[in-house]
Design an enzyme around this catalytic site. Structure first.
Site, short mmCIF file in Angstrom:
data_model
loop_
_atom_site.label_atom_id
_atom_site.label_comp_id
_atom_site.label_asym_id
_atom_site.label_seq_id
_atom_site.Cartn_x
_atom_site.Cartn_y
_atom_site.Cartn_z
N ASP A 1 43.21 52.24 49.36
CA ASP A 1 42.79 51.81 48.02
C ASP A 1 43.39 52.75 46.98
O ASP A 1 43.21 53.96 47.01
CB ASP A 1 41.26 51.83 47.91
CG ASP A 1 40.75 51.02 46.72
OD1 ASP A 1 41.38 51.09 45.65
OD2 ASP A 1 39.73 50.34 46.87
N HIS B 1 43.33 47.95 47.28
CA HIS B 1 42.08 47.64 46.60
C HIS B 1 41.66 46.19 46.83
O HIS B 1 42.29 45.26 46.32
CB HIS B 1 42.20 47.91 45.11
CG HIS B 1 40.91 47.78 44.37
ND1 HIS B 1 39.78 48.50 44.70
CD2 HIS B 1 40.55 46.99 43.33
CE1 HIS B 1 38.79 48.18 43.90
NE2 HIS B 1 39.23 47.26 43.06
N SER C 1 34.93 45.42 44.30
CA SER C 1 35.18 46.24 43.13
C SER C 1 33.94 46.18 42.21
O SER C 1 32.86 46.55 42.62
CB SER C 1 36.45 45.79 42.41
OG SER C 1 36.86 46.74 41.47
#
Length: 492
Positions: free
Chosen positions: A394, A430, A183
């Site tokens: 995601d 994610h 991320s």
């Protein structure tokens, strides 16, 4: 009579071999270590467990830790900088490597859990809060240098200091230095490769938010889709209905009907098939909800030029839509406009103009927080390797963003095919989680590539339930995909 020729060879080998310190220096002695733009505030041995300073949640305590030297440093590369960093150095069994770990969202906290995992594996490890406290953009007004620290400077300064501390403690610099982040951590890793190609030998960049400005604009594209009016909002109770329909449409495309979409970007799923015939219940979507779902599945675009701003969520991601399409818009994007672009704490996300405001946002921060430069040749020329991965399910960062950046790099650099790999992970949300295999030996893959020249041609990923592996799946380097051959279990 001794052979002086052999004696000479032995002596030469002794001098040629790396002279690593057999035992580290005094941990407490690092308190007086002089660092450029940095001050050591803590240097003490920790063993067994660690509780972050000020923690009130009992779950904050990290247990089963090996003995390590904890070094806390405050870095001030500018008069307004206040970058908190920590370095955890194994007291024994150091593998002679540095593994630095990344942050999430707006950072604002040292990633202790990731550091604990690294030090347990024998690595010297480093982490930073990137120069502010709290996972919010409220630190930006009046502090432009701290935005630069968050954007890229803090990680680089941390890396320089980490190598100095390691050299002082062990008597030698690390043989290899690795970055491991997802991320925001993925963005930080790509930023290092782009701006500071000598910092790391290998970079793991998971689900990178490297197009940070456009990503936050897109987050509000999704929020506007479900908040045009009350009728547009899709209640979470309907997510499974949409997910079931998407799987029914495309699940078998890879030869295995297993609840995973291997290539969801090729799935021609139209949520209009769910439009209610009469009334409204959890088994169907109203016309406004169908329109909202279509916008979520569509990339954010400039309404005047039609140019894509950021790609879309993919079919299969529906169970996680509450992250961006929930009752409230995601805070990180709202705060970006409130504190970085508009300088107005009352700014309303419904007023976002996807033409005019995109340029304003780019001018405000793209040069500082975006890591989109496709020219990684300086990094590759040093032998650097980039391992990217991204989950197709995601729900927070559109997976095609990674595909787009990978294609940009391979298009811009002839040698990129030998230095960067992207692995798309079916069913993973994610960074981790989801119905698909979401874990693999990332450090093992990058180390074999950097240290032995073994480029990953296939990765076996696993899914665990209650600590037990219940699904394994081969991951192929993009653009290859795994196709079930009809033999044995689809979970093997």
């Amino acid at each position: 009579m001794p052979s002086y020729r052999y004696l000479f060879v032995v002596v030469a080998l002794l001098f040629a071999a790396p002279s690593f310190a057999q035992t580290p220096q005094s941990c407490e002695g690092l308190k007086s270590l002089a660092l450029q733009d940095g001050t050591v505030t803590t240097a003490a041995v920790v063993a067994g467990s660690f509780t972050p300073s000020g923690a009130t949640n009992p779950n904050a305590t990290i247990a089963n830790l090996p003995a390590f030297c904890r070094v806390a440093v405050t870095l001030k590369p500018t008069a307004d900088s206040d970058i908190k960093t920590e370095f955890w150095l194994p007291m024994s069994g150091w593998n002679r490597k540095l593994q630095s770990v990344g942050n999430g969202a707006w950072a604002g906290v040292i990633p202790y859990a990731a550091m604990a995992q690294a030090v347990t594996g024998g690595y010297a490890t480093a982490g930073t809060d990137t120069g502010h406290v709290g996972n919010s953009a409220s630190f930006v007004p009046g502090h432009p240098e701290r935005l630069v620290d968050y954007g890229y400077r803090a990680v680089h300064e941390m890396t320089v200091a980490a190598k100095a501390v390691i050299r002082s403690f062990y008597g030698n610099a690390p043989q290899y230095s690795y970055w491991n982040g997802c991320s925001t951590g993925g963005r930080q890793g790509l930023m290092e490769a782009q701006r500071y190609p000598a910092d790391y030998d290998g970079i793991i960049a998971g689900a990178p938010v490297n197009a940070r400005v456009h990503q936050m604009i897109w987050e509000l594209w999704v929020a506007q889709a479900v908040h045009k009016d009350e009728a547009s909002y899709i209640p979470p109770a309907k997510y499974k209905t949409i997910n079931d329909a998407a799987l029914a449409k495309c699940d078998a495309d890879d030869g295995a009907k297993d609840g995973l979409l291997t290539s969801p970007n090729r799935c021609q799923f139209d949520p209009s098939v769910l439009q209610c015939k009469a009334g409204d219940d959890v088994s169907c979507l109203t016309a406004p909800q169908v329109a909202a779902a279509k916008q979520i599945y569509s990339p954010a675009k400039n309404p005047r030029t039609g140019k894509e701003i950021f790609p879309a969520l993919q079919p299969g991601s529906e169970l996680g839509w509450a992250g961006l399409a929930g009752p409230e818009p995601v805070r990180e994007a709202v705060e970006f406009f409130q504190f970085v672009v508009a300088n107005d704490p009352k700014w309303d996300f419904r007023t976002l103009d996807f033409d005019r405001d995109v340029a304003l946002a780019e001018n405000a921060a793209s040069q500082v927080i975006d890591a989109v430069d496709p020219n990684l040749q300086p990094f590759f020329a040093r032998g650097g390797k980039v391992l990217m991965y991204h989950g197709w399910n995601d729900q927070l960062v559109a997976p095609m963003n990674s595909v787009n950046y990978y294609q940009a790099v391979t298009g811009a650099t002839k040698s990129a095919a030998d230095s960067i790999r992207l692995f798309m992970m079916p069913g993973m949300t994610h960074c981790r989680g989801g119905a698909g295999p979401d874990s693999f030996d990332r450090m093992g893959v990058i180390e074999r590539w950097v240290e032995k020249g073994e480029a990953p041609k296939q990765i076996v990923a696993e899914h665990l339930t209650s600590g037990v592996v219940d699904r394994r799946r081969p991951l192929c380097p993009h653009p290859q995909v795994a196709v079930y051959n009809g033999e044995a279990s689809v979970d093997d």
